[in-house]
Design a protein around this motif. Structure first.
Motif, PDB file in Angstrom:
ATOM      1  N   GLY A 154      40.718  25.737 -58.075  1.00 63.64           N
ATOM      2  CA  GLY A 154      41.928  25.693 -57.265  1.00 63.64           C
ATOM      3  C   GLY A 154      41.672  25.200 -55.852  1.00 63.64           C
ATOM      4  O   GLY A 154      40.519  25.055 -55.410  1.00 63.64           O
ATOM      5  N   PRO A 155      42.747  24.979 -55.102  1.00 66.08           N
ATOM      6  CA  PRO A 155      42.624  24.402 -53.753  1.00 66.08           C
ATOM      7  C   PRO A 155      41.784  25.226 -52.787  1.00 66.08           C
ATOM      8  O   PRO A 155      41.095  24.668 -51.931  1.00 66.08           O
ATOM      9  N   PHE A 156      41.837  26.573 -52.908  1.00 64.11           N
ATOM     10  CA  PHE A 156      41.107  27.386 -51.937  1.00 64.11           C
ATOM     11  C   PHE A 156      39.609  27.142 -51.998  1.00 64.11           C
ATOM     12  O   PHE A 156      38.905  27.277 -50.990  1.00 64.11           O
ATOM     13  N   PHE A 157      39.101  26.789 -53.168  1.00 59.92           N
ATOM     14  CA  PHE A 157      37.660  26.593 -53.317  1.00 59.92           C
ATOM     15  C   PHE A 157      37.259  25.124 -53.165  1.00 59.92           C
ATOM     16  O   PHE A 157      36.096  24.781 -53.378  1.00 59.92           O
ATOM     17  N   ALA A 158      38.207  24.274 -52.772  1.00 57.74           N
ATOM     18  CA  ALA A 158      37.937  22.829 -52.764  1.00 57.74           C
ATOM     19  C   ALA A 158      37.276  22.346 -51.485  1.00 57.74           C
ATOM     20  O   ALA A 158      36.613  21.311 -51.490  1.00 57.74           O
ATOM     21  N   HIS A 159      37.450  23.055 -50.373  1.00 57.54           N
ATOM     22  CA  HIS A 159      36.881  22.524 -49.127  1.00 57.54           C
ATOM     23  C   HIS A 159      35.423  22.954 -48.980  1.00 57.54           C
ATOM     24  O   HIS A 159      35.032  24.052 -49.396  1.00 57.54           O
ATOM     25  N   ALA A 210      37.662  14.205 -49.512  1.00 55.94           N
ATOM     26  CA  ALA A 210      39.022  14.387 -50.020  1.00 55.94           C
ATOM     27  C   ALA A 210      39.526  15.779 -49.657  1.00 55.94           C
ATOM     28  O   ALA A 210      38.804  16.774 -49.788  1.00 55.94           O
ATOM     29  N   SER A 211      40.760  15.845 -49.186  1.00 57.66           N
ATOM     30  CA  SER A 211      41.359  17.115 -48.781  1.00 57.66           C
ATOM     31  C   SER A 211      42.563  17.418 -49.646  1.00 57.66           C
ATOM     32  O   SER A 211      43.443  16.566 -49.826  1.00 57.66           O
ATOM     33  N   ALA A 212      42.593  18.659 -50.163  1.00 55.80           N
ATOM     34  CA  ALA A 212      43.757  19.124 -50.917  1.00 55.80           C
ATOM     35  C   ALA A 212      44.783  19.782 -50.006  1.00 55.80           C
ATOM     36  O   ALA A 212      45.810  20.274 -50.483  1.00 55.80           O
ATOM     37  N   MET A 213      44.520  19.798 -48.704  1.00 58.47           N
ATOM     38  CA  MET A 213      45.379  20.524 -47.778  1.00 58.47           C
ATOM     39  C   MET A 213      46.519  19.689 -47.221  1.00 58.47           C
ATOM     40  O   MET A 213      47.441  20.223 -46.613  1.00 58.47           O
ATOM     41  N   GLY A 214      46.452  18.367 -47.410  1.00 63.20           N
ATOM     42  CA  GLY A 214      47.534  17.525 -46.930  1.00 63.20           C
ATOM     43  C   GLY A 214      48.862  17.888 -47.564  1.00 63.20           C
ATOM     44  O   GLY A 214      49.897  17.930 -46.880  1.00 63.20           O
ATOM     45  N   HIS A 223      41.776  20.226 -42.755  1.00 68.93           N
ATOM     46  CA  HIS A 223      42.217  18.926 -43.271  1.00 68.93           C
ATOM     47  C   HIS A 223      41.704  17.787 -42.391  1.00 68.93           C
ATOM     48  O   HIS A 223      41.156  16.795 -42.898  1.00 68.93           O
ATOM     49  N   ASP A 224      41.851  17.938 -41.080  1.00 65.04           N
ATOM     50  CA  ASP A 224      41.387  16.887 -40.167  1.00 65.04           C
ATOM     51  C   ASP A 224      39.880  16.707 -40.251  1.00 65.04           C
ATOM     52  O   ASP A 224      39.380  15.568 -40.223  1.00 65.04           O
ATOM     53  N   ALA A 225      39.152  17.816 -40.351  1.00 66.31           N
ATOM     54  CA  ALA A 225      37.691  17.722 -40.429  1.00 66.31           C
ATOM     55  C   ALA A 225      37.249  17.027 -41.707  1.00 66.31           C
ATOM     56  O   ALA A 225      36.311  16.209 -41.688  1.00 66.31           O
ATOM     57  N   MET A 226      37.921  17.309 -42.806  1.00 64.01           N
ATOM     58  CA  MET A 226      37.550  16.655 -44.065  1.00 64.01           C
ATOM     59  C   MET A 226      37.890  15.171 -44.056  1.00 64.01           C
ATOM     60  O   MET A 226      37.079  14.335 -44.465  1.00 64.01           O
ATOM     61  N   THR A 227      39.076  14.827 -43.594  1.00 63.84           N
ATOM     62  CA  THR A 227      39.458  13.417 -43.593  1.00 63.84           C
ATOM     63  C   THR A 227      38.597  12.617 -42.621  1.00 63.84           C
ATOM     64  O   THR A 227      38.249  11.456 -42.899  1.00 63.84           O
ATOM     65  N   THR A 228      38.228  13.212 -41.492  1.00 61.78           N
ATOM     66  CA  THR A 228      37.356  12.526 -40.539  1.00 61.78           C
ATOM     67  C   THR A 228      35.999  12.212 -41.154  1.00 61.78           C
ATOM     68  O   THR A 228      35.405  11.160 -40.881  1.00 61.78           O
ATOM     69  N   ARG A 229      35.532  13.095 -42.013  1.00 62.08           N
ATOM     70  CA  ARG A 229      34.226  12.911 -42.652  1.00 62.08           C
ATOM     71  C   ARG A 229      34.320  12.159 -43.975  1.00 62.08           C
ATOM     72  O   ARG A 229      33.325  12.027 -44.689  1.00 62.08           O
ATOM     73  N   GLY A 230      35.508  11.725 -44.341  1.00 59.65           N
ATOM     74  CA  GLY A 230      35.685  10.980 -45.579  1.00 59.65           C
ATOM     75  C   GLY A 230      35.663  11.837 -46.824  1.00 59.65           C
ATOM     76  O   GLY A 230      35.431  11.345 -47.927  1.00 59.65           O
TER      77      GLY A 230
END
Length: 299
Positions: free
Chosen positions: A250-255, A203-207, A194-201
């Protein structure tokens, strides 16, 4: 008893799961890596997943639900081919996930006495003779009755398989050397991605997952990190082979997978039992078991 794997012996790994698809969502890249390296890998699946929901909206149709038991066996066969492993059903009936206060169905896996339910796994361990066994911790990884029973049965079988006085009709005794618990989907894993995705701009489904994380969730000590990022694509293909259980959207395949390979390139485990002394942390489930490397001659 010689605890090490002899130079002419193939390392053998047994992983014990509750339902078809569990092997592909928990530790699948590890299995694919070891299989590619020549380890003999066997998945034991306790139940047929007969009471599992259809989690892929594209397949949530009456004819699919009617044939769910047959479909889940076919999906398991497809997934194990993707991973390059063998697989065996232990023959128990899925318990489903009852609501609070709802009784477990008659005859289901979770209602079996552990001593009885361990018998087919003891037989399989004595037949396959694994050096390493993997299963879930005491919580089951999450509180599904079949996952908790899988933990209980695997620990019981691990302890009994090497004892000639236990289950004497189930084959010659064999004692596995190491027992591991899955440490998949820890809070730290979700938080790191989640932190890595948000840092890179991105969208994260993990929040939302982190916001709902229970304060009472157990924290399993990670003793062993197996680098297997090169097999994340194999893991994903195996999970998608369980088409009734996996929503491609689904969320697992989103990152992003490249990001996952960068920030968390391992699958993680807790060493619960070991008959050999090993320094911790480890990076190999067979640490302490492989024959020592030959000495290098110098002049």
């Amino acid at each position: 008893m010689n605890l090490r794997i002899t130079p002419d012996e193939t390392p053998r790994l047994l992983t014990v799961h509750a339902h078809p698809d569990d092997e592909s969502s928990k530790g699948a890249a590890t299995l694919a890596r070891y299989a590619a390296e020549g380890v003999d890998v066997l998945v034991a699946t306790c139940t047929g997943g007969e009471r599992g929901d259809v989690l892929n909206p594209r397949l949530d149709r009456p004819e699919v639900r009617r044939n769910i038991a047959e479909l889940r066996r076919a999906e398991m066969a497809a997934a194990r081919k993707v991973l390059g492993v063998r697989q065996r059903f232990l023959g128990f009936v899925d318990s489903g996930l009852p609501a609070d206060g709802e009784p477990l169905p008659d005859g289901c896996f979770a209602r079996q006495p552990t001593e009885d339910a361990a018998r087919p796994l003891v037989r399989l361990i004595r037949e396959f003779r694994p050096h390493v066994v993997i299963t879930y911790d005491e919580t089951g990884g999450y509180p599904h009755p079949d996952h908790i029973k899988t933990h209980e049965v695997t620990v019981a079988a691990f302890d009994a398989a090497g004892d000639p006085d236990r289950y004497p009709r189930e084959g010659a005794p064999w004692q596995p050397r190491k027992l591991y618990y899955q440490a998949a989907f820890s809070r730290e894993w979700f938080q790191t991605l989640h932190d890595a995705m948000t840092t890179r701009g991105t969208a994260s489904a993990m929040g939302a997952v982190l916001d709902e994380w229970p304060d009472t969730a157990p924290k399993l000590e990670i003793t062993t990190r197996v680098t297997c990022a090169d097999y994340f694509a194999v893991r994903d293909r195996a999970l998608l082979a369980h088409a009734t259980q996996s929503d491609p959207d689904g969320p697992f395949f989103a990152h992003p997978r490249d990001l996952e390979r960068e920030v968390w390139p391992t699958e993680d485990y807790h060493l619960a039992r070991s008959l050999v002394e090993v320094p911790l942390p480890e990076d190999d489930l067979f640490a302490g078991l492989r024959p020592p490397a030959p000495a290098v001659m110098t002049t």
